[in-house]
Structure formats: structure tokens, C-alpha cells
Design a protein around this motif. Structure first.
Motif, PDB file in Angstrom:
ATOM      1  N   LEU A 102       0.817  -1.211   0.000  1.00 42.64           N
ATOM      2  CA  LEU A 102       0.000   0.000   0.000  1.00 42.64           C
ATOM      3  C   LEU A 102       0.853   1.264   0.000  1.00 42.64           C
ATOM      4  O   LEU A 102       0.330   2.359  -0.232  1.00 42.64           O
TER       5      LEU A 102
ATOM      6  N   ARG B 164       1.530   1.978  -6.568  1.00 41.68           N
ATOM      7  CA  ARG B 164       0.457   2.961  -6.696  1.00 41.68           C
ATOM      8  C   ARG B 164       0.286   3.380  -8.150  1.00 41.68           C
ATOM      9  O   ARG B 164      -0.847   3.552  -8.623  1.00 41.68           O
TER      10      ARG B 164
ATOM     11  N   ARG C 257      -1.778   0.812  -9.762  1.00 42.47           N
ATOM     12  CA  ARG C 257      -3.155   0.844  -9.267  1.00 42.47           C
ATOM     13  C   ARG C 257      -3.935   2.027  -9.855  1.00 42.47           C
ATOM     14  O   ARG C 257      -5.121   1.893 -10.175  1.00 42.47           O
ATOM     15  N   VAL C 258      -3.278   3.163 -10.001  1.00 41.58           N
ATOM     16  CA  VAL C 258      -3.948   4.315 -10.611  1.00 41.58           C
ATOM     17  C   VAL C 258      -4.267   4.021 -12.072  1.00 41.58           C
ATOM     18  O   VAL C 258      -5.360   4.345 -12.560  1.00 41.58           O
TER      19      VAL C 258
ATOM     20  N   CYS D 204       2.663  10.155  -8.569  1.00 45.34           N
ATOM     21  CA  CYS D 204       3.070   9.121  -7.615  1.00 45.34           C
ATOM     22  C   CYS D 204       4.419   9.447  -7.000  1.00 45.34           C
ATOM     23  O   CYS D 204       4.650   9.197  -5.813  1.00 45.34           O
TER      24      CYS D 204
ATOM     25  N   GLU E 299      -8.165   7.141  -3.913  1.00 46.17           N
ATOM     26  CA  GLU E 299      -8.387   5.831  -3.276  1.00 46.17           C
ATOM     27  C   GLU E 299      -7.093   5.044  -3.055  1.00 46.17           C
ATOM     28  O   GLU E 299      -7.129   4.001  -2.384  1.00 46.17           O
ATOM     29  N   THR E 300      -5.988   5.488  -3.596  1.00 44.38           N
ATOM     30  CA  THR E 300      -4.731   4.749  -3.421  1.00 44.38           C
ATOM     31  C   THR E 300      -3.752   5.506  -2.537  1.00 44.38           C
ATOM     32  O   THR E 300      -2.582   5.146  -2.461  1.00 44.38           O
TER      33      THR E 300
END
Length: 206
Positions: free
Chosen positions: A7, A13, A16-17, A165, A201-202
Motif C-alpha cells: 500500500l 500505486r 493501481r492508478v 506518484c 483511493e490509493t
């Protein structure tokens, strides 16, 4: 397909994005690569995350390979242009952002890794890495100074995701360096990015 990661990793990240922007469903399997009982080497012999395990068991790594693959899976929100100058520009921004993260990670490890005694740490090495991160952020700031909303023009691209990020991780792990100071255009980019669900959300846990 599943994503192995953590996480707090900025590289995870980024993936995930991209998944969120492409509206792709992919479960996140949490893995601590620093743990003695980590199993990441079963999927990535380098022992790093992110690692994307495909349906047939084949694994993709690192983040640059993974996001390029994901961008081909859906026509929604194309993030990497077709081969040519624009594509090279987007990938160069991604390389710069990843380089800033690499430098920040190296600086933090040198300063905090418990496997090294206090007298063995090198402040000069830390400063060298932080200098690289500062140079990358200054380049991002200049790239945004002409008023365009995104690094590569009028539309969000992988360049912005990678940059966001990087900045967010430096602020998260090295807050004492106040990265937003003197970078108003980069700060505005971060505010735009945080309006997008994939970024909001990340956000790593505090």
C-alpha cells in the motif's frame, strides 16, 4: 489476473492508478518484500513489487512494463500514445518520475535501514540522491509552467500519473524536505490528480 504489491510503494500505486483509469478489475495481493517469510520471489526473482500475475501464471514486472501492458487491455482513457514522438515524451516523463522515486528510496534506505549501523551511513550519499530528486521535480515544474493542465498537453497521460506518484511518495516518506515549496505548477497538478478516484483511493495509509 492479480497484482502483488504494497500500500505504500509508489511503483505499485502507479499501477493501481492506471488500473483505475482504465477501469480494469484486478485484486491487490499484499506482500511485504522485507519480511523474512516473503514469497515474492516465486513470482519475481528480483524480489520486488509490483508484480502482475496473469491468468496463466506468467508474471510481468516492473511497473513500466506492467502499465504499458495494462494500457493495451482497454480502449478507455488511453494513457500512452502510439509509437512516435508523443509516446517518447510520455515515457521520458515516466522515466524521470521513476528516477526521482528511485533516488528517494535510496536516500531513505541509507538514512533508516536497520541493517546498517549509524556510523556506516553516508550523509553525502543521501544528499546526492536527494539532489537527483530535487532536479527531477524542478524539471517537472518547468514542464508545466506554460499553463497547460497536464505534462503532455490537454489530456491526462501516464506522464502525469508517474509524476504524481513520485511527488506524493516524496511528501509521504520525506516530508521534512517540503517538496511543494517553490513548485506551484506541480502543486496544482497534484491537486488535479487528487480529484481523480484512482489517486484519492490509493493514498498510502498514514
Amino acid at each position: 489476473m492479480k497484482l502483488i504489491g504494497s500500500l505504500t510503494s509508489p511503483y505499485v500505486r502507479k499501477v493501481r492508478v492506471v488500473l483505475a483509469e482504465k477501469k480494469l478489475d484486478c485484486p491487490l495481493v499484499l506482500e511485504d518484500v522485507w519480511s523474512a517469510d516473503t514469497s515474492i520471489a516465486r513470482s519475481n526473482p528480483l524480489g520486488k513489487v509490483p508484480c502482475l500475475v496473469l491468468e496463466g501464471g506468467e508474471a510481468l514486472y516492473d511497473s513500466r512494463v506492467i502499465v504499458e501492458y495494462l494500457d493495451t487491455l482497454s480502449p478507455v482513457g488511453r494513457l500512452i500514445p502510439v509509437p512516435g514522438r508523443e509516446r517518447a515524451q510520455v515515457k521520458t516523463w515516466e522515466a524521470l518520475a521513476d528516477g526521482a522515486m528511485d533516488a528517494g528510496v535510496l536516500a531513505r534506505l541509507e538514512a533508516t535501514w536497520p541493517g546498517r549501523a549509524e556510523g556506516e551511513r553516508s550523509p553525502a550519499w543521501v544528499e546526492r540522491q536527494l539532489g537527483k530528486a530535487r532536479a527531477a521535480l524542478a524539471t517537472m515544474e518547468r514542464g508545466l509552467q506554460h499553463g497547460q493542465p497536464w505534462l503532455c498537453g490537454a489530456h491526462l497521460s501516464l506522464a502525469d500519473i508517474a509524476a504524481g506518484c513520485a511527488v506524493a511518495w516524496l511528501e509521504f516518506r520525506l516530508p521534512e524536505h517540503a517538496w511543494r515549496d517553490g513548485h506551484p505548477h506541480l502543486d496544482a497538478l497534484m491537486q488535479r490528480l487528487m480529484q481523480r478516484p484512482g489517486f484519492a483511493e490509493t493514498r498510502p495509509p498514514q
